[in-house]
Motif scaffolding. Structure first.
Motif, PDB file in Angstrom:
ATOM      1  N   THR A 124       0.819  -1.217   0.000  1.00  0.00           N
ATOM      2  CA  THR A 124       0.000   0.000   0.000  1.00  0.00           C
ATOM      3  C   THR A 124       0.848   1.260   0.000  1.00  0.00           C
ATOM      4  O   THR A 124       0.365   2.342  -0.323  1.00  0.00           O
ATOM      5  N   GLY A 125       2.120   1.121   0.390  1.00  0.00           N
ATOM      6  CA  GLY A 125       3.029   2.255   0.353  1.00  0.00           C
ATOM      7  C   GLY A 125       3.291   2.836   1.730  1.00  0.00           C
ATOM      8  O   GLY A 125       2.383   2.995   2.539  1.00  0.00           O
ATOM      9  N   ALA A 126       4.548   3.159   1.997  1.00  0.00           N
ATOM     10  CA  ALA A 126       4.956   3.838   3.221  1.00  0.00           C
ATOM     11  C   ALA A 126       6.021   4.845   2.816  1.00  0.00           C
ATOM     12  O   ALA A 126       6.916   4.530   2.019  1.00  0.00           O
ATOM     13  N   ASP A 127       5.931   6.035   3.348  1.00  0.00           N
ATOM     14  CA  ASP A 127       6.884   7.079   2.954  1.00  0.00           C
ATOM     15  C   ASP A 127       8.320   6.655   3.239  1.00  0.00           C
ATOM     16  O   ASP A 127       9.203   6.827   2.406  1.00  0.00           O
ATOM     17  N   VAL A 128       8.545   6.123   4.433  1.00  0.00           N
ATOM     18  CA  VAL A 128       9.896   5.734   4.830  1.00  0.00           C
ATOM     19  C   VAL A 128       9.874   4.286   5.306  1.00  0.00           C
ATOM     20  O   VAL A 128       9.103   3.930   6.201  1.00  0.00           O
ATOM     21  N   VAL A 129      10.712   3.447   4.720  1.00  0.00           N
ATOM     22  CA  VAL A 129      10.859   2.052   5.132  1.00  0.00           C
ATOM     23  C   VAL A 129      12.257   1.878   5.703  1.00  0.00           C
ATOM     24  O   VAL A 129      13.251   2.168   5.027  1.00  0.00           O
ATOM     25  N   ILE A 130      12.337   1.439   6.966  1.00  0.00           N
ATOM     26  CA  ILE A 130      13.617   1.146   7.609  1.00  0.00           C
ATOM     27  C   ILE A 130      13.751  -0.368   7.624  1.00  0.00           C
ATOM     28  O   ILE A 130      12.897  -1.066   8.170  1.00  0.00           O
ATOM     29  N   ALA A 131      14.805  -0.899   7.033  1.00  0.00           N
ATOM     30  CA  ALA A 131      14.867  -2.344   6.831  1.00  0.00           C
ATOM     31  C   ALA A 131      16.269  -2.895   7.019  1.00  0.00           C
ATOM     32  O   ALA A 131      17.264  -2.237   6.715  1.00  0.00           O
ATOM     33  N   THR A 132      16.334  -4.119   7.532  1.00  0.00           N
ATOM     34  CA  THR A 132      17.575  -4.881   7.495  1.00  0.00           C
ATOM     35  C   THR A 132      17.681  -5.525   6.109  1.00  0.00           C
ATOM     36  O   THR A 132      16.667  -5.816   5.464  1.00  0.00           O
ATOM     37  N   PRO A 133      18.907  -5.747   5.629  1.00  0.00           N
ATOM     38  CA  PRO A 133      19.067  -6.220   4.246  1.00  0.00           C
ATOM     39  C   PRO A 133      18.338  -7.522   3.940  1.00  0.00           C
ATOM     40  O   PRO A 133      17.654  -7.635   2.919  1.00  0.00           O
ATOM     41  N   GLY A 134      18.476  -8.518   4.825  1.00  0.00           N
ATOM     42  CA  GLY A 134      17.888  -9.826   4.540  1.00  0.00           C
ATOM     43  C   GLY A 134      16.385  -9.793   4.432  1.00  0.00           C
ATOM     44  O   GLY A 134      15.796 -10.417   3.538  1.00  0.00           O
ATOM     45  N   ARG A 135      15.730  -9.072   5.345  1.00  0.00           N
ATOM     46  CA  ARG A 135      14.273  -9.025   5.300  1.00  0.00           C
ATOM     47  C   ARG A 135      13.770  -8.237   4.099  1.00  0.00           C
ATOM     48  O   ARG A 135      12.751  -8.596   3.496  1.00  0.00           O
ATOM     49  N   LEU A 136      14.468  -7.177   3.716  1.00  0.00           N
ATOM     50  CA  LEU A 136      14.068  -6.426   2.526  1.00  0.00           C
ATOM     51  C   LEU A 136      14.209  -7.288   1.281  1.00  0.00           C
ATOM     52  O   LEU A 136      13.330  -7.283   0.405  1.00  0.00           O
ATOM     53  N   ILE A 137      15.291  -8.053   1.214  1.00  0.00           N
ATOM     54  CA  ILE A 137      15.485  -8.962   0.073  1.00  0.00           C
ATOM     55  C   ILE A 137      14.367  -9.997   0.027  1.00  0.00           C
ATOM     56  O   ILE A 137      13.859 -10.348  -1.053  1.00  0.00           O
TER      57      ILE A 137
END
Length: 449
Positions: A124-137
């Protein structure tokens, strides 16, 4: 320089005022104007210098003033660990309190329901996504996230991510980003691989380098020259007679942490432990109990050396010598925060002698020796003095040089207890660092100012 001297949105200034942020740190003063101009940036400064605000504030200000799609991900902040990702998200909530800016933190160590909620929010979209590399992948591989409209890409503690083997993951994320984005890279050090990464993903970046800082003046540093079997009796003696509240004990591996925590509990101390084997919910519980005073002593790997914001730590004990001077500064920097005083004690056995000599050379002074009580054990003798050079080391040569020749006789510089990786990589394990010893745990998140 004061924050109200920047051309910030009034809502951003209101949030800073509510959080009692008034004067900038050096990294904020130099980085914020460049980021507001839209320049790519690589900033090299130690943890604890206010880097989080240095990149979040200009991004939030531009999101508030500009026209960005509401149903898309507009900013990606990548963090090496879940703890740091959570802390960045909390900082963002404060800075963006009066703004209509949405944020989402995604990291591993969560259940399937949480993963599904993350997936829905990303779609749905989020202005800012803070992520660790593995979970984003992991989310990218499922095809449930569109990064084609990202305007800001931020790497926090980039050197730590590369140490943990996330270079390929970062490059894989970059392939999904538009070429006309703004990229901000923040790092504590500038090794060759960071320079390589910067050339690959930044466009004509501005470069900021702040000098490597020394430990705060309010930290009373001491070192106990001891034999390995003396460490545990000495630690127990200290906690029974000197200090046993608001203390962090750093050990070299998660197995060592478990052993120390078990032994100290037997002696009636209120102990918590932090290492990579704990589920995220348990980590949160331990940190909450430590902050609230239900736990007096926290035994941990370097997972809490960076990025954990606790202001009233009375003492830090390095049960094992840190890998290098930078890690030493990060560890003992957990105490003497916000202008308070604090104690830092490091145990140095034979196997860590050369490493400690390198740290003293970096500090350019000899640290005060801690007197080991006779009932605890015998102090380990040092090299006989033959005069002092300008740095306080003995003889005409540095201790580092002396111990280099003794390395084979004093043993391996690493702990005999193997430890696991401290990072989070979603469904895959972090790769081993090619630059650091494989038996060492490196997971150090930063503390935003």
């Amino acid at each position: 320089m004061r924050f109200d001297e920047f051309d910030f949105n009034y809502d951003v200034l209101d949030a800073l005022d509510a959080m009692r942020f008034s004067e900038c740190t050096p990294i904020q003063e130099q980085a914020i104007p460049l980021a507001l101009e839209g320049r790519d940036l690589i900033a090299v400064a130690q943890t604890g210098t206010g880097k989080t605000a240095a990149y979040l504030l200009p991004v939030l200000n531009r999101l508030a003033d500009g026209e960005f799609p509401e149903d898309a991900v507009n900013c990606i902040v990548m963090s090496p660990t879940r703890e740091l990702a959570m802390q960045i998200d909390r900082q963002l909530e404060g800075f963006g309190y009066f703004l209509r800016v949405s944020s989402l933190a995604i990291y591993g160590g969560t259940d399937g329901a949480t993963f599904a909620r993350q997936q829905k929010s990303l779609m749905t979209g989020a202005d800012v996504v803070i992520a660790t590399p593995g979970r984003l992948i992991a989310h990218l591989q499922l095809g449930k996230i569109d990064l084609s409209k990202v305007s800001f890409f931020i790497l926090d503690e980039a050197d730590r991510m590369l140490d943990m083997g996330f270079y390929e993951d970062i490059m894989q994320v970059v392939k999904h980003l538009p070429a006309d984005r703004q990229t901000l890279m923040f790092s504590a050090t500038m090794p060759p691989k960071i320079q390589q990464l910067a050339k690959s993903i930044l466009n004509d970046p501005a470069v900021i380098k702040l000098a490597v800082s020394r430990p705060a003046d309010g930290i009373h540093q001491q070192v106990a020259m001891c034999y390995e079997p003396t460490k545990l009796p000495l630690l127990k003696h200290i906690f029974k007679n000197v200090e046993s509240k608001r203390v962090i004990v750093f050990a070299s591996s998660k197995l060592k942490v478990k052993e120390l925590a078990r032994e100290l509990r037997k002696n009636g101390f209120k102990i918590g432990e932090m290492h990579s084997d704990l589920e995220q919910t348990r980590r949160d519980e331990v940190m909450h109990d430590f902050k609230s005073g239900h736990i007096d002593i926290l035994v941990a790997t370097d997972i809490v050396a960076r990025g954990i914001d606790i202001d009233d730590i009375k003492m830090v004990v390095n049960y094992d010598v840190p890998h290098d001077a930078e890690d030493y500064v990060h560890r003992i920097g957990r105490t003497a925060r916000a202008g308070a005083g604090g104690e830092a004690l490091t145990f140095v056995s034979d196997r860590d002698a050369r490493r400690w000599a390198d740290i003293e050379n970096f500090l350019e002074k000899q640290i005060e020796r801690y007197p080991i009580p006779e009932e605890v054990g015998e102090a380990r003798p040092e090299r006989p003095s033959r005069g002092r050079d300008s740095r306080g080391s003995k003889g005409g040569k540095s201790k580092s040089r002396y111990f280099k020749g003794r390395r084979n006789r004093t043993g391996n510089n690493n702990s005999n207890t193997p430890g696991g990786n401290e990072g989070d990589s979603g469904n895959q394990k972090p790769k081993r660092s090619r630059r650091r010893p494989s038996r060492r745990n490196d997971n150090t998140p930063q503390t935003p100012k």
